[in-house]
Scaffold this motif. Structure first.
Motif, PDB file in Angstrom:
ATOM      1  N   ALA A   1       4.228  15.917  -5.923  1.00 19.07           N
ATOM      2  CA  ALA A   1       3.460  15.842  -7.180  1.00 19.07           C
ATOM      3  C   ALA A   1       1.993  15.439  -6.773  1.00 19.07           C
ATOM      4  N   ASP A   2       1.719  14.951  -5.690  1.00 19.72           N
ATOM      5  CA  ASP A   2       0.340  14.526  -5.069  1.00 19.72           C
ATOM      6  C   ASP A   2      -0.103  15.649  -4.615  1.00 19.72           C
ATOM      7  N   ALA A   3      -1.144  16.497  -4.905  1.00 24.05           N
ATOM      8  CA  ALA A   3      -1.764  17.786  -4.584  1.00 24.05           C
ATOM      9  C   ALA A   3      -2.136  17.633  -3.274  1.00 24.05           C
ATOM     10  N   ARG A   4      -2.321  16.483  -2.627  1.00 21.42           N
ATOM     11  CA  ARG A   4      -2.946  16.356  -1.142  1.00 21.42           C
ATOM     12  C   ARG A   4      -1.678  16.460  -0.120  1.00 21.42           C
ATOM     13  N   VAL A   5      -0.556  16.533  -0.716  1.00 16.71           N
ATOM     14  CA  VAL A   5       0.819  16.292   0.188  1.00 16.71           C
ATOM     15  C   VAL A   5       1.178  17.936   0.294  1.00 16.71           C
ATOM     16  N   GLN A   6       0.915  18.539   1.546  1.00 13.94           N
ATOM     17  CA  GLN A   6       1.224  19.652   1.848  1.00 13.94           C
ATOM     18  C   GLN A   6       2.767  19.986   2.228  1.00 13.94           C
ATOM     19  N   ARG A   7       3.364  19.033   2.872  1.00 15.80           N
ATOM     20  CA  ARG A   7       4.429  19.036   3.449  1.00 15.80           C
ATOM     21  C   ARG A   7       5.230  17.751   3.620  1.00 15.80           C
ATOM     22  N   VAL A   8       6.720  17.455   3.154  1.00 15.92           N
ATOM     23  CA  VAL A   8       7.128  16.370   3.359  1.00 15.92           C
ATOM     24  C   VAL A   8       8.542  16.503   3.833  1.00 15.92           C
ATOM     25  N   ARG A   9       8.888  15.383   4.556  1.00 15.25           N
ATOM     26  CA  ARG A   9      10.272  15.464   5.292  1.00 15.25           C
ATOM     27  C   ARG A   9      10.837  14.101   4.624  1.00 15.25           C
ATOM     28  N   VAL A  10      11.968  14.054   4.174  1.00 13.52           N
ATOM     29  CA  VAL A  10      12.893  13.089   3.602  1.00 13.52           C
ATOM     30  C   VAL A  10      14.172  12.865   4.409  1.00 13.52           C
ATOM     31  N   ARG A  11      14.413  11.604   4.760  1.00 18.54           N
ATOM     32  CA  ARG A  11      15.814  11.514   5.348  1.00 18.54           C
ATOM     33  C   ARG A  11      16.482  10.354   4.707  1.00 18.54           C
ATOM     34  N   SER A  12      17.722  10.501   4.454  1.00 17.84           N
ATOM     35  CA  SER A  12      18.573   9.244   3.752  1.00 17.84           C
ATOM     36  C   SER A  12      19.602   9.356   4.946  1.00 17.84           C
ATOM     37  N   MET A  13      19.830   7.974   5.107  1.00 17.96           N
ATOM     38  CA  MET A  13      21.261   7.480   5.886  1.00 17.96           C
ATOM     39  C   MET A  13      22.065   6.346   5.212  1.00 17.96           C
TER      40      MET A  13
END
Length: 119
Positions: free
Chosen positions: A86-98
């Motif tokens: 949602a923040d336009a500056r973020v180009q890529r995101v990796r999210v991990r849950s454990m």
């Protein structure tokens, strides 16, 4: 342009996550987020207003954890990825849950990678 990796690593929260009756009670979940953030130029004034304040990611995750919960880890990591993008500056995101306590001999998790172009 200047790209930076912003990392929130090993944030432990207690939340409802799962499909089994015993998972309706909060359980320990470890979350890690890595974002590629693009700025028009490298920061020069050493001031927070030149960069993304990553507090919003931690606060947003804590708010999700305090909510009604999720049946699937896939749904949880997608919600966090969408929040970051949602923040336009973020180009890529990796999210991990454990999930840390599902099995006595292993952790079980999920990871998603989303790009601004492919969202």
């Amino acid at each position: 342009m200047a790209d930076y990796s912003i990392i929130l690593d090993r944030l432990d929260v207690a939340m409802r996550l799962g499909i089994h009756p015993h998972e309706m009670e909060p359980q320990r979940v470890r979350l890690s987020v890595e974002m590629t953030v693009r700025y028009p130029h490298p920061p020069s004034a050493d001031a927070i207003d030149e960069v993304m304040d990553y507090d919003f990611v931690r606060t947003g995750i804590q708010e999700l954890a305090a909510g009604p919960g999720f049946a699937l880890q896939e749904t949880l990591v997608e919600a966090i990825a969408a929040m970051c993008l949602a923040d336009a500056r973020v180009q890529r995101v990796r999210v991990r849950s454990m999930k840390l306590d599902v099995y006595p001999d292993a952790r079980v998790g999920c990871e998603v990678v989303r790009d601004r172009v492919g969202r």
